[in-house]
Motif scaffolding. Structure first.
Motif, PDB file in Angstrom:
ATOM      1  N   CYS A 265     -15.340   1.966   3.141  1.00  0.00           N
ATOM      2  CA  CYS A 265     -14.552   1.508   2.205  1.00  0.00           C
ATOM      3  C   CYS A 265     -14.465   0.114   2.353  1.00  0.00           C
ATOM      4  CB  CYS A 265     -12.662   2.158   1.893  1.00  0.00           C
ATOM      5  SG  CYS A 265     -12.327   2.118   0.102  1.00  0.00           S
TER       6      CYS A 265
ATOM      7  N   ASN B  48     -12.653  -2.054   0.016  1.00  0.00           N
ATOM      8  CA  ASN B  48     -12.087  -2.045  -1.349  1.00  0.00           C
ATOM      9  C   ASN B  48     -11.060  -2.704  -1.233  1.00  0.00           C
ATOM     10  OD1 ASN B  48     -11.908  -1.998  -4.370  1.00  0.00           O
ATOM     11  ND2 ASN B  48      -9.975  -0.821  -3.184  1.00  0.00           N
ATOM     12  N   ARG B  49     -10.443  -4.266  -1.827  1.00  0.00           N
ATOM     13  CA  ARG B  49      -9.342  -5.051  -1.632  1.00  0.00           C
ATOM     14  C   ARG B  49      -8.764  -5.357  -3.017  1.00  0.00           C
ATOM     15  NH1 ARG B  49      -8.590  -8.678   2.017  1.00  0.00           N
ATOM     16  NH2 ARG B  49     -10.645  -8.866   2.621  1.00  0.00           N
ATOM     17  N   ARG B  50      -7.233  -4.653  -2.823  1.00  0.00           N
ATOM     18  CA  ARG B  50      -6.566  -4.449  -3.628  1.00  0.00           C
ATOM     19  C   ARG B  50      -5.786  -5.695  -3.299  1.00  0.00           C
ATOM     20  NH1 ARG B  50      -4.255   1.057  -3.310  1.00  0.00           N
ATOM     21  NH2 ARG B  50      -5.753   2.709  -4.151  1.00  0.00           N
TER      22      ARG B  50
ATOM     23  N   CYS C 201      -4.894  -1.604   0.625  1.00  0.00           N
ATOM     24  CA  CYS C 201      -6.635  -1.517   0.620  1.00  0.00           C
ATOM     25  C   CYS C 201      -7.053  -1.057   2.263  1.00  0.00           C
ATOM     26  CB  CYS C 201      -6.815  -1.745   0.261  1.00  0.00           C
ATOM     27  SG  CYS C 201      -6.561  -4.896   0.560  1.00  0.00           S
ATOM     28  N   CYS C 202      -7.825  -1.119   2.698  1.00  0.00           N
ATOM     29  CA  CYS C 202      -9.205  -1.012   3.304  1.00  0.00           C
ATOM     30  C   CYS C 202      -9.233  -2.336   3.950  1.00  0.00           C
ATOM     31  CB  CYS C 202     -10.593  -0.135   2.832  1.00  0.00           C
ATOM     32  SG  CYS C 202      -9.814   1.881   3.455  1.00  0.00           S
TER      33      CYS C 202
ATOM     34  N   CYS D 247     -14.134   1.356  -3.566  1.00  0.00           N
ATOM     35  CA  CYS D 247     -12.962   2.351  -3.811  1.00  0.00           C
ATOM     36  C   CYS D 247     -13.034   3.693  -3.057  1.00  0.00           C
ATOM     37  CB  CYS D 247     -11.856   1.941  -4.414  1.00  0.00           C
ATOM     38  SG  CYS D 247      -9.948   2.805  -4.016  1.00  0.00           S
TER      39      CYS D 247
ATOM     40  N   CYS E  97      -6.427   4.451   0.035  1.00  0.00           N
ATOM     41  CA  CYS E  97      -6.544   2.910   0.968  1.00  0.00           C
ATOM     42  C   CYS E  97      -5.283   4.352   1.654  1.00  0.00           C
ATOM     43  CB  CYS E  97      -6.580   2.289  -0.043  1.00  0.00           C
ATOM     44  SG  CYS E  97      -7.877   1.691  -0.808  1.00  0.00           S
ATOM     45  N   GLU E  98      -4.735   4.215   1.379  1.00  0.00           N
ATOM     46  CA  GLU E  98      -3.136   4.830   1.636  1.00  0.00           C
ATOM     47  C   GLU E  98      -2.824   5.109   3.157  1.00  0.00           C
ATOM     48  OE1 GLU E  98      -3.571   5.234  -1.458  1.00  0.00           O
ATOM     49  OE2 GLU E  98      -1.975   3.521  -2.146  1.00  0.00           O
TER      50      GLU E  98
ATOM     51  N   GLY F 244      -6.107   4.129   4.567  1.00  0.00           N
ATOM     52  CA  GLY F 244      -7.113   2.985   5.600  1.00  0.00           C
ATOM     53  C   GLY F 244      -7.281   2.273   6.482  1.00  0.00           C
ATOM     54  N   PRO F 245      -7.859   2.167   6.980  1.00  0.00           N
ATOM     55  CA  PRO F 245      -8.978   2.052   6.253  1.00  0.00           C
ATOM     56  C   PRO F 245      -9.955   3.505   6.904  1.00  0.00           C
ATOM     57  CG  PRO F 245      -8.898   0.896   8.451  1.00  0.00           C
ATOM     58  CD  PRO F 245      -7.958   1.243   8.687  1.00  0.00           C
TER      59      PRO F 245
END
Length: 104
Positions: free
Chosen positions: A12, A14-16, A22-23, A57, A61-62, A64-65
């Protein structure tokens, strides 16, 4: 019918927005590139072997990574390059999942 790859690994990346977990905030992109290069250097890349992929994603994410290995469906978290090496050496090469990094 067998799988095209013995192991298909998704990182993953993903960028939040807004500072949410996020990872990508945990060097996921760098470590995915490292895993891909290491698999190639070991001669394990390609059909019937291992494929390292980038993923959007994966919705964990919580925790992560995160990285997931198929076809087993084993989910991992990791902290650093040593953890990635352990996943490669133990799971992808040796066939034994790394319990200490495994997510439920």
């Amino acid at each position: 019918m067998s799988s095209y790859y013995a192991h298909h690994v998704f990182f993953c990346l993903n960028r939040r927005e807004e500072g949410r977990a996020c990872c990508a905030c945990h060097a996921a992109e760098r470590l995915q590139a490292y895993a891909k290069d290491r698999i190639k250097s070991l001669g394990l890349a390609g059909e019937g072997k291992v494929r390292i992929n980038r993923a959007g994603c994966l919705d964990r994410c919580e925790e992560g990574p995160v990285v997931v290995v198929y076809p087993e469906g084993v989910w991992y978290t990791y902290v650093d390059q040593a953890d990635i090496d352990e996943i490669i050496d133990s799971h992808l090469v040796g066939g034994k999942p790394v319990e200490r990094l495994r997510l439920p």
